[in-house]
Design a protein around this motif. Structure first.
Motif, PDB file in Angstrom:
ATOM      1  N   THR A  11      91.470  86.235  75.611  1.00  0.00           N
ATOM      2  CA  THR A  11      90.667  86.549  76.790  1.00  0.00           C
ATOM      3  C   THR A  11      91.484  87.243  77.877  1.00  0.00           C
ATOM      4  O   THR A  11      90.938  88.012  78.654  1.00  0.00           O
ATOM      5  CB  THR A  11      90.046  85.269  77.359  1.00  0.00           C
ATOM      6  OG1 THR A  11      91.093  84.316  77.617  1.00  0.00           O
ATOM      7  CG2 THR A  11      89.052  84.668  76.359  1.00  0.00           C
ATOM      8  N   ALA A  12      92.784  86.990  77.927  1.00  0.00           N
ATOM      9  CA  ALA A  12      93.652  87.642  78.919  1.00  0.00           C
ATOM     10  C   ALA A  12      94.200  88.946  78.354  1.00  0.00           C
ATOM     11  O   ALA A  12      94.298  89.123  77.130  1.00  0.00           O
ATOM     12  CB  ALA A  12      94.801  86.711  79.296  1.00  0.00           C
ATOM     13  N   SER A  13      94.549  89.883  79.222  1.00  0.00           N
ATOM     14  CA  SER A  13      95.118  91.147  78.779  1.00  0.00           C
ATOM     15  C   SER A  13      96.477  90.924  78.145  1.00  0.00           C
ATOM     16  O   SER A  13      97.140  89.898  78.373  1.00  0.00           O
ATOM     17  CB  SER A  13      95.278  92.098  79.971  1.00  0.00           C
ATOM     18  OG  SER A  13      96.331  91.649  80.824  1.00  0.00           O
ATOM     19  N   ALA A  14      96.904  91.890  77.345  1.00  0.00           N
ATOM     20  CA  ALA A  14      98.221  91.783  76.701  1.00  0.00           C
ATOM     21  C   ALA A  14      99.328  91.726  77.745  1.00  0.00           C
ATOM     22  O   ALA A  14     100.311  90.998  77.586  1.00  0.00           O
ATOM     23  CB  ALA A  14      98.426  92.962  75.757  1.00  0.00           C
ATOM     24  N   GLY A  15      99.171  92.502  78.818  1.00  0.00           N
ATOM     25  CA  GLY A  15     100.179  92.482  79.879  1.00  0.00           C
ATOM     26  C   GLY A  15     100.288  91.124  80.536  1.00  0.00           C
ATOM     27  O   GLY A  15     101.391  90.623  80.789  1.00  0.00           O
ATOM     28  N   ASP A 112      95.983 101.166  76.612  1.00  0.00           N
ATOM     29  CA  ASP A 112      94.739 101.315  75.856  1.00  0.00           C
ATOM     30  C   ASP A 112      94.918 100.905  74.398  1.00  0.00           C
ATOM     31  O   ASP A 112      93.962 100.473  73.739  1.00  0.00           O
ATOM     32  CB  ASP A 112      94.239 102.759  75.929  1.00  0.00           C
ATOM     33  CG  ASP A 112      93.723 103.138  77.309  1.00  0.00           C
ATOM     34  OD1 ASP A 112      93.488 102.221  78.127  1.00  0.00           O
ATOM     35  OD2 ASP A 112      93.569 104.342  77.579  1.00  0.00           O
ATOM     36  N   ALA A 113      96.147 101.056  73.880  1.00  0.00           N
ATOM     37  CA  ALA A 113      96.437 100.676  72.494  1.00  0.00           C
ATOM     38  C   ALA A 113      96.658  99.174  72.336  1.00  0.00           C
ATOM     39  O   ALA A 113      96.793  98.688  71.215  1.00  0.00           O
ATOM     40  CB  ALA A 113      97.665 101.435  71.994  1.00  0.00           C
ATOM     41  N   GLY A 114      96.719  98.439  73.454  1.00  0.00           N
ATOM     42  CA  GLY A 114      96.885  96.997  73.374  1.00  0.00           C
ATOM     43  C   GLY A 114      98.286  96.499  73.655  1.00  0.00           C
ATOM     44  O   GLY A 114      98.576  95.315  73.429  1.00  0.00           O
ATOM     45  N   ALA A 115      99.172  97.373  74.156  1.00  0.00           N
ATOM     46  CA  ALA A 115     100.536  96.953  74.452  1.00  0.00           C
ATOM     47  C   ALA A 115     100.560  96.001  75.641  1.00  0.00           C
ATOM     48  O   ALA A 115      99.729  96.086  76.551  1.00  0.00           O
ATOM     49  CB  ALA A 115     101.412  98.170  74.744  1.00  0.00           C
ATOM     50  N   GLY A 116     101.553  95.101  75.640  1.00  0.00           N
ATOM     51  CA  GLY A 116     101.737  94.190  76.756  1.00  0.00           C
ATOM     52  C   GLY A 116     102.862  94.601  77.681  1.00  0.00           C
ATOM     53  O   GLY A 116     102.916  94.174  78.838  1.00  0.00           O
ATOM     54  N   ALA A 117     103.784  95.422  77.160  1.00  0.00           N
ATOM     55  CA  ALA A 117     104.942  95.841  77.957  1.00  0.00           C
ATOM     56  C   ALA A 117     105.466  97.151  77.401  1.00  0.00           C
ATOM     57  O   ALA A 117     105.234  97.490  76.242  1.00  0.00           O
ATOM     58  CB  ALA A 117     106.040  94.766  77.932  1.00  0.00           C
ATOM     59  N   VAL A 118     106.198  97.877  78.248  1.00  0.00           N
ATOM     60  CA  VAL A 118     106.843  99.112  77.816  1.00  0.00           C
ATOM     61  C   VAL A 118     108.290  99.097  78.294  1.00  0.00           C
ATOM     62  O   VAL A 118     108.593  98.582  79.373  1.00  0.00           O
ATOM     63  CB  VAL A 118     106.115 100.366  78.351  1.00  0.00           C
ATOM     64  CG1 VAL A 118     106.176 100.440  79.876  1.00  0.00           C
ATOM     65  CG2 VAL A 118     106.682 101.647  77.741  1.00  0.00           C
ATOM     66  N   GLN A 119     109.157  99.626  77.476  1.00  0.00           N
ATOM     67  CA  GLN A 119     110.573  99.785  77.828  1.00  0.00           C
ATOM     68  C   GLN A 119     110.860 101.277  77.947  1.00  0.00           C
ATOM     69  O   GLN A 119     110.490 102.065  77.079  1.00  0.00           O
ATOM     70  CB  GLN A 119     111.439  99.171  76.745  1.00  0.00           C
ATOM     71  CG  GLN A 119     112.886  99.614  76.749  1.00  0.00           C
ATOM     72  CD  GLN A 119     113.350 100.011  75.363  1.00  0.00           C
ATOM     73  OE1 GLN A 119     113.260  99.215  74.442  1.00  0.00           O
ATOM     74  NE2 GLN A 119     113.832 101.234  75.207  1.00  0.00           N
ATOM     75  N   MET A 120     111.497 101.675  79.051  1.00  0.00           N
ATOM     76  CA  MET A 120     111.792 103.083  79.278  1.00  0.00           C
ATOM     77  C   MET A 120     113.259 103.216  79.676  1.00  0.00           C
ATOM     78  O   MET A 120     113.769 102.424  80.461  1.00  0.00           O
ATOM     79  CB  MET A 120     110.874 103.617  80.386  1.00  0.00           C
ATOM     80  CG  MET A 120     110.936 105.100  80.607  1.00  0.00           C
ATOM     81  SD  MET A 120     109.555 105.653  81.657  1.00  0.00           S
ATOM     82  CE  MET A 120     109.762 104.593  83.091  1.00  0.00           C
ATOM     83  N   ARG A 155      97.924  98.941  84.698  1.00  0.00           N
ATOM     84  CA  ARG A 155      96.983  97.909  85.110  1.00  0.00           C
ATOM     85  C   ARG A 155      97.691  96.556  85.067  1.00  0.00           C
ATOM     86  O   ARG A 155      97.865  95.923  86.103  1.00  0.00           O
ATOM     87  CB  ARG A 155      95.750  97.944  84.213  1.00  0.00           C
ATOM     88  CG  ARG A 155      94.938  99.230  84.361  1.00  0.00           C
ATOM     89  CD  ARG A 155      93.683  99.216  83.504  1.00  0.00           C
ATOM     90  NE  ARG A 155      93.964  99.366  82.091  1.00  0.00           N
ATOM     91  CZ  ARG A 155      93.929 100.543  81.448  1.00  0.00           C
ATOM     92  NH1 ARG A 155      93.656 101.658  82.117  1.00  0.00           N
ATOM     93  NH2 ARG A 155      94.183 100.614  80.154  1.00  0.00           N
ATOM     94  N   ASP A 156      98.086  96.115  83.871  1.00  0.00           N
ATOM     95  CA  ASP A 156      98.803  94.845  83.717  1.00  0.00           C
ATOM     96  C   ASP A 156     100.116  95.000  82.964  1.00  0.00           C
ATOM     97  O   ASP A 156     100.840  94.024  82.786  1.00  0.00           O
ATOM     98  CB  ASP A 156      97.930  93.833  82.959  1.00  0.00           C
ATOM     99  CG  ASP A 156      96.708  93.423  83.757  1.00  0.00           C
ATOM    100  OD1 ASP A 156      96.857  93.131  84.943  1.00  0.00           O
ATOM    101  OD2 ASP A 156      95.608  93.401  83.175  1.00  0.00           O
ATOM    102  N   LEU A 157     100.405  96.183  82.463  1.00  0.00           N
ATOM    103  CA  LEU A 157     101.570  96.406  81.608  1.00  0.00           C
ATOM    104  C   LEU A 157     102.863  95.997  82.310  1.00  0.00           C
ATOM    105  O   LEU A 157     103.100  96.365  83.469  1.00  0.00           O
ATOM    106  CB  LEU A 157     101.641  97.882  81.227  1.00  0.00           C
ATOM    107  CG  LEU A 157     102.488  98.262  80.015  1.00  0.00           C
ATOM    108  CD1 LEU A 157     101.836  97.786  78.728  1.00  0.00           C
ATOM    109  CD2 LEU A 157     102.682  99.777  79.965  1.00  0.00           C
TER     110      LEU A 157
END
Length: 300
Positions: A11-15, A112-120, A155-157
């Motif tokens: 129910t909660a976002s991946a982020g 949009d693909a469902g990721a919870g986090a990104v590393q850059m 948004r939440d990422l």
């Protein structure tokens, strides 16, 4: 349980789920998964989050890890992992695929693909694996601008800023960059290619209260440490980015050599996952039962 049934979906976002995991006291163990099957196996082993490595995706496509991949290619794999496992996925965003606007596009595509986090990371193209030599860094200000763009687009990422500065600018440079990236909006810092326990400890001590990620890749410059040892050094996350691909690739190589040598894979059958084991992993019979239940509820 299948991701096709709405009652099974988080129910909660991946982020939000990834953020909750790194707010706990325990270190978050994040294994790499290079496809949906690996994601299912990692989840069944008890892991709560997954890492999607650009190096693993590149290698699985027969390409070197030199920043060749596109946003859409990484989003395809991120979607595959998220849908299969329903776990929050930390996606390798390389250098952000361009400048500020490109970074914002990446963030939205990964969310949009469902990721919870990104590393850059703060390298310049053509980027390299963090444990190789002759890396070229972006200016701290340019990287900070990318981090700020990611923060504004998300948004939440969860945004994790990686710095490769330790190799060329020392701990002082890496820490200075980390502080700038945090000011720009990063949620966590990934100090790459530290070469000793003392370096890990110093970074942690000089960034008190900061959520830190450690990279435990094989055949690299970092000494082999356990998740608990990283936790004791003050790290909140640890990734094993390419381990699953390396094991799978070695097994495949041996399989093809055996078929070529003997004309049959029979000698390797004891090392294969059986049909029953595969069907259990992918929930084959759950999907079959779901299909039957849908058919039986349709009235003439």
């Amino acid at each position: 349980m299948t991701y096709l049934v709405s009652a099974d979906l988080p129910t909660a976002s991946a982020g939000a789920r990834f953020r909750a995991l790194i707010e706990r006291d325990a270190i978050l163990e994040i294994p790499g998964a290079h496809n949906g099957l690996a994601a299912l196996q990692a989840r069944d082993a008890g892991f709560e989050a997954l890492y999607l490595s650009g190096a693993a995706v590149s290698a699985s496509m027969g390409l070197p890890d030199l920043g060749i991949l596109t946003v859409d290619e990484m989003a395809f794999y991120a979607r595959q992992l998220a849908r299969a496992s329903m776990l929050p996925v930390l996606v390798d965003g390389d250098t952000g695929y361009g400048e500020a606007l490109n970074v914002m596009h990446m963030v939205r595509a990964f969310e949009d693909a469902g990721a919870g986090a990104v590393q850059m990371e703060d390298q310049l193209l053509p980027k390299k694996c963090g444990h190789l030599n002759d890396k070229h860094l972006a200016s701290p200000q340019d990287m900070a601008a990318k981090v700020n763009a990611a923060r504004r687009a998300r948004r939440d990422l969860v945004i994790i800023a990686r710095t490769d500065a330790a190799a060329s600018e020392g701990i002082d440079g890496a820490v200075a960059r980390a502080k700038l990236y945090l000011e720009a909006g990063a949620d966590a810092i990934f100090p790459e290619a530290l070469t000793s326990v003392e370096m890990f400890r110093e970074v942690s001590q000089r960034l008190p209260g900061v959520k830190l990620l450690a990279n435990m890749t094989e055949f690299g410059r970092t000494p082999a440490l356990t998740a608990q040892e990283f936790a004791e050094l003050g790290y909140r996350m640890v990734i094993w980015p390419v381990s699953s691909l390396r094991v799978a690739a070695k097994a495949q190589e041996e399989l093809y050599r055996e078929i070529r040598r003997a004309g049959t894979p029979e000698a390797l059958i004891p090392r294969m996952q059986t049909r029953a084991e595969l069907y259990e992993t992918i929930r084959y019979f759950d999907y079959e039962a779901l299909d039957r239940s849908i058919v039986t509820t349709i009235l003439p």
